[in-house]
Design a protein around this motif. Sequence first.
Motif, PDB file in Angstrom:
ATOM      1  N   VAL A 195       0.854  -1.192   0.000  1.00  0.00           N
ATOM      2  CA  VAL A 195       0.000   0.000   0.000  1.00  0.00           C
ATOM      3  C   VAL A 195       0.892   1.245   0.000  1.00  0.00           C
ATOM      4  O   VAL A 195       1.758   1.401   0.862  1.00  0.00           O
ATOM      5  CB  VAL A 195      -0.969   0.013   1.199  1.00  0.00           C
ATOM      6  N   VAL A 196       0.673   2.094  -1.000  1.00  0.00           N
ATOM      7  CA  VAL A 196       1.501   3.300  -1.162  1.00  0.00           C
ATOM      8  C   VAL A 196       0.898   4.414  -0.315  1.00  0.00           C
ATOM      9  O   VAL A 196      -0.212   4.894  -0.579  1.00  0.00           O
ATOM     10  CB  VAL A 196       1.581   3.695  -2.645  1.00  0.00           C
ATOM     11  N   THR A 197       1.656   4.812   0.716  1.00  0.00           N
ATOM     12  CA  THR A 197       1.125   5.728   1.736  1.00  0.00           C
ATOM     13  C   THR A 197       1.637   7.158   1.568  1.00  0.00           C
ATOM     14  O   THR A 197       1.408   7.997   2.451  1.00  0.00           O
ATOM     15  CB  THR A 197       1.489   5.196   3.135  1.00  0.00           C
ATOM     16  N   LYS A 198       2.312   7.441   0.453  1.00  0.00           N
ATOM     17  CA  LYS A 198       2.843   8.801   0.239  1.00  0.00           C
ATOM     18  C   LYS A 198       1.717   9.825   0.356  1.00  0.00           C
ATOM     19  O   LYS A 198       0.606   9.576  -0.119  1.00  0.00           O
ATOM     20  CB  LYS A 198       3.499   8.889  -1.135  1.00  0.00           C
ATOM     21  N   PHE A 199       2.029  10.948   0.993  1.00  0.00           N
ATOM     22  CA  PHE A 199       1.084  12.041   1.243  1.00  0.00           C
ATOM     23  C   PHE A 199       0.082  11.733   2.358  1.00  0.00           C
ATOM     24  O   PHE A 199      -0.648  12.617   2.794  1.00  0.00           O
ATOM     25  CB  PHE A 199       0.295  12.473  -0.011  1.00  0.00           C
ATOM     26  N   PHE A 200      -0.002  10.510   2.788  1.00  0.00           N
ATOM     27  CA  PHE A 200      -0.944  10.171   3.863  1.00  0.00           C
ATOM     28  C   PHE A 200      -0.200  10.089   5.197  1.00  0.00           C
ATOM     29  O   PHE A 200       0.974   9.747   5.238  1.00  0.00           O
ATOM     30  CB  PHE A 200      -1.670   8.857   3.556  1.00  0.00           C
ATOM     31  N   PRO A 201      -0.883  10.382   6.289  1.00  0.00           N
ATOM     32  CA  PRO A 201      -0.196  10.479   7.580  1.00  0.00           C
ATOM     33  C   PRO A 201       0.167   9.118   8.175  1.00  0.00           C
ATOM     34  O   PRO A 201      -0.384   8.084   7.789  1.00  0.00           O
ATOM     35  CB  PRO A 201      -1.243  11.184   8.471  1.00  0.00           C
ATOM     36  N   ALA A 202       1.075   9.172   9.135  1.00  0.00           N
ATOM     37  CA  ALA A 202       1.488   7.960   9.842  1.00  0.00           C
ATOM     38  C   ALA A 202       0.294   7.270  10.505  1.00  0.00           C
ATOM     39  O   ALA A 202       0.280   6.046  10.649  1.00  0.00           O
ATOM     40  CB  ALA A 202       2.548   8.307  10.887  1.00  0.00           C
TER      41      ALA A 202
ATOM     42  N   GLY B 171       1.899  -2.652 -11.476  1.00  0.00           N
ATOM     43  CA  GLY B 171       0.477  -2.519 -11.217  1.00  0.00           C
ATOM     44  C   GLY B 171       0.216  -1.486 -10.147  1.00  0.00           C
ATOM     45  O   GLY B 171       0.822  -1.511  -9.069  1.00  0.00           O
ATOM     46  N   MET B 172      -0.668  -0.551 -10.468  1.00  0.00           N
ATOM     47  CA  MET B 172      -1.102   0.496  -9.560  1.00  0.00           C
ATOM     48  C   MET B 172      -2.636   0.436  -9.509  1.00  0.00           C
ATOM     49  O   MET B 172      -3.239  -0.502 -10.020  1.00  0.00           O
ATOM     50  CB  MET B 172      -0.588   1.857 -10.041  1.00  0.00           C
ATOM     51  N   SER B 173      -3.253   1.451  -8.898  1.00  0.00           N
ATOM     52  CA  SER B 173      -4.707   1.397  -8.735  1.00  0.00           C
ATOM     53  C   SER B 173      -5.449   1.204 -10.066  1.00  0.00           C
ATOM     54  O   SER B 173      -6.462   0.513 -10.117  1.00  0.00           O
ATOM     55  CB  SER B 173      -5.206   2.690  -8.078  1.00  0.00           C
ATOM     56  N   GLY B 174      -4.927   1.824 -11.120  1.00  0.00           N
ATOM     57  CA  GLY B 174      -5.662   1.805 -12.380  1.00  0.00           C
ATOM     58  C   GLY B 174      -5.408   0.591 -13.259  1.00  0.00           C
ATOM     59  O   GLY B 174      -6.145   0.367 -14.226  1.00  0.00           O
TER      60      GLY B 174
ATOM     61  N   ILE C 252      -0.337  -0.134  -4.565  1.00  0.00           N
ATOM     62  CA  ILE C 252      -1.645   0.489  -4.661  1.00  0.00           C
ATOM     63  C   ILE C 252      -1.787   1.621  -3.649  1.00  0.00           C
ATOM     64  O   ILE C 252      -1.642   1.404  -2.448  1.00  0.00           O
ATOM     65  CB  ILE C 252      -2.762  -0.549  -4.395  1.00  0.00           C
ATOM     66  N   GLY C 253      -2.086   2.813  -4.145  1.00  0.00           N
ATOM     67  CA  GLY C 253      -2.295   3.954  -3.276  1.00  0.00           C
ATOM     68  C   GLY C 253      -3.759   4.346  -3.207  1.00  0.00           C
ATOM     69  O   GLY C 253      -4.493   3.991  -2.274  1.00  0.00           O
TER      70      GLY C 253
ATOM     71  N   SER D 238      -8.118   9.625  -2.815  1.00  0.00           N
ATOM     72  CA  SER D 238      -7.234  10.476  -3.618  1.00  0.00           C
ATOM     73  C   SER D 238      -6.294  11.233  -2.695  1.00  0.00           C
ATOM     74  O   SER D 238      -6.647  11.589  -1.569  1.00  0.00           O
ATOM     75  CB  SER D 238      -8.026  11.421  -4.517  1.00  0.00           C
ATOM     76  N   ARG D 239      -5.074  11.422  -3.184  1.00  0.00           N
ATOM     77  CA  ARG D 239      -4.041  12.025  -2.338  1.00  0.00           C
ATOM     78  C   ARG D 239      -4.328  13.499  -2.105  1.00  0.00           C
ATOM     79  O   ARG D 239      -4.728  14.200  -3.012  1.00  0.00           O
ATOM     80  CB  ARG D 239      -2.672  11.857  -3.004  1.00  0.00           C
ATOM     81  N   PRO D 240      -4.067  13.959  -0.865  1.00  0.00           N
ATOM     82  CA  PRO D 240      -4.228  15.388  -0.596  1.00  0.00           C
ATOM     83  C   PRO D 240      -3.327  16.194  -1.531  1.00  0.00           C
ATOM     84  O   PRO D 240      -2.245  15.741  -1.864  1.00  0.00           O
ATOM     85  CB  PRO D 240      -3.751  15.523   0.851  1.00  0.00           C
ATOM     86  N   GLN D 241      -3.786  17.372  -1.932  1.00  0.00           N
ATOM     87  CA  GLN D 241      -3.006  18.155  -2.882  1.00  0.00           C
ATOM     88  C   GLN D 241      -1.919  18.977  -2.203  1.00  0.00           C
ATOM     89  O   GLN D 241      -1.053  19.521  -2.868  1.00  0.00           O
ATOM     90  CB  GLN D 241      -3.945  19.106  -3.665  1.00  0.00           C
TER      91      GLN D 241
END
Length: 232
Positions: free
Chosen positions: A36-43, A202-205, A220-221, A227-230
Amino acid sequence: MTRQEQVASGLEVVRGRIAGACADAGRDPGEVRLVVVTKFFPASDVRILADLGITDVGENRHQEAQAKAAECADLGLTWHFIGGLQSNKAAAVASYADVVESVDRAKLLTGLDRGAHERDRALDVLLQVSLDPPGREGRAGVDPDGLAALGTAVAAAGMLRLRGLMAVAPLGEDPASAFERLAGIRRDFLADHPDATWLSAGMSGDLEHAVRAGATHVRIGSAVLGSRPQVK
Ligand SMILES: *Cc1c(COP(=O)(O)O)cnc(C)c1O
């Protein structure tokens, strides 16, 4: 809905998609690991994921990854670094990452190997192979022609374990055909490095196409976390 319920429902959908893709491809779902790709999401989201049984998370920016890995050190997760890597940051990335998926040039190897030495732990490495046409702007990954030499260099580094390949489907190409090409590249690579059996694609799409082409890891993010915060 609580955040925990949101994430749980995203995970259920994605696990169902992986199971369906495996059934279609005649593969055992146990062969496909969900990162799970957690970039931009908090700990706090990483904690929720661990609670829900996720063992592998992916990050693509060094500073953010380093901070989150430190904050979540108690969870025993496997951290995948999947982003563009500067050679002067390579040793630092190897100090917290368990898998570096985005190795695309020999210049990174000294730093990665040194970081792994300092940690006294072998580092799993995937070579990122480019599926883009040569010359495309922003192209990441080694050209398929350069893969054999890079693989040999990784295999020669004492603390690096060559595990396999990683790729991203190019923009503007049907992922089915791009991943089919990837499967051929991987077949050739495995002839030289039979133990390098991992394939991260392979990613979400496009995860279904990747599973069909033999992916052992999907990254997969948004399909799990939204959707990732901007911001940032
Ligand atoms: C962000 C990212 C992903 C996840 O993308 P989603 O479309 O959100 O699933 C996968 N791989 C890499 C290399 C990424 O940077």
